[in-house]
Design an enzyme around this catalytic site. Structure first.
Site: not given
Length: 219
Positions: A62, A183, A73, A60
């Site tokens: 930031y 991740h 990202f 999801d």
């Protein structure tokens, strides 16, 4: 006929999608929701359906001010580079044996080169990670992934972390490429993200398919 994003999005004007839009409109009356309304579908605006070469799945957005802008990202140029993206840059330098200094975290130029930067959840309440994980976004983004899978060929899916890798069942591995790693967050980057060499591997696959490689340092 190969669809455009307009075709994909128009097909999803179903009750669940209308309910998402109504929910967001109501929430924005007294809560801070990220990203801004105009930025929710930035990934679709910046990367045409037929130009996709690579899909990088995020989770999801930031959840802090001046960060989310509709690309997984990525953050706007005037924002501090988040820890996960710092690790992505670190792996990039390691992968290509460079010491490039990244001055910002805006990945729009990746998007323009055919890197579809999709979060599986497209909005979030300020300060509350995963707060919109159950409002219906995954129905929509699963449909998006399935549409790419069905109508495109030889797309490279970079699946970092367990949440992204859960989408494997939507991808035909006989028709596409799936690269998995942990991740890039500080909590898990050392469990397999560092050293994965996904960026050079992606370019190698693109060249094998007679496609222009991504200039990952063009940001």
């Amino acid at each position: 006929m190969i669809p455009s994003w307009k075709d994909v999005l128009s097909q999803e004007k179903k009750k669940y999608f209308i309910d998402i839009i109504k929910f967001l409109k109501k929430e924005r009356l007294n809560k801070i929701i990220y990203p801004d309304q105009k930025d929710i579908f930035n990934a679709f605006i910046l990367t045409n359906f037929n130009d996709i070469k690579v899909v990088i799945l995020g989770q999801d957005p930031y959840f802090s001010k001046n960060q989310a802008h509709g690309l997984s990202f990525s953050v706007p140029k005037n924002s501090i580079i988040p820890p996960s993206l710092k690790n992505i840059y670190k792996e990039l330098n390691s992968d290509f044996k460079k010491k490039y200094k990244f001055n910002h975290g805006c990945l729009e130029r990746w998007a323009h080169q055919g890197v579809f930067l999709l979060n599986t959840i497209l909005t979030v309440e300020s300060g509350k990670p995963k707060s919109h994980s159950n409002i219906g976004w995954t129905i929509f983004t699963d449909k998006v992934i399935s549409t790419i899978n069905l109508h495109r060929n030889s797309i490279i899916f970079l699946l970092w972390g367990n949440d992204a890798q859960k989408k494997c069942n939507l991808i035909d591995k006989n028709n596409h490429y799936v690269l998995k790693a942990s991740h890039p967050s500080p909590l898990s980057a050392y469990r397999g993200f560092f050293g994965c060499k996904h960026f050079s591997l992606t370019n190698k696959i693109l060249l094998q398919n007679k496609k222009e490689p991504i200039n990952w340092f063009l940001i």
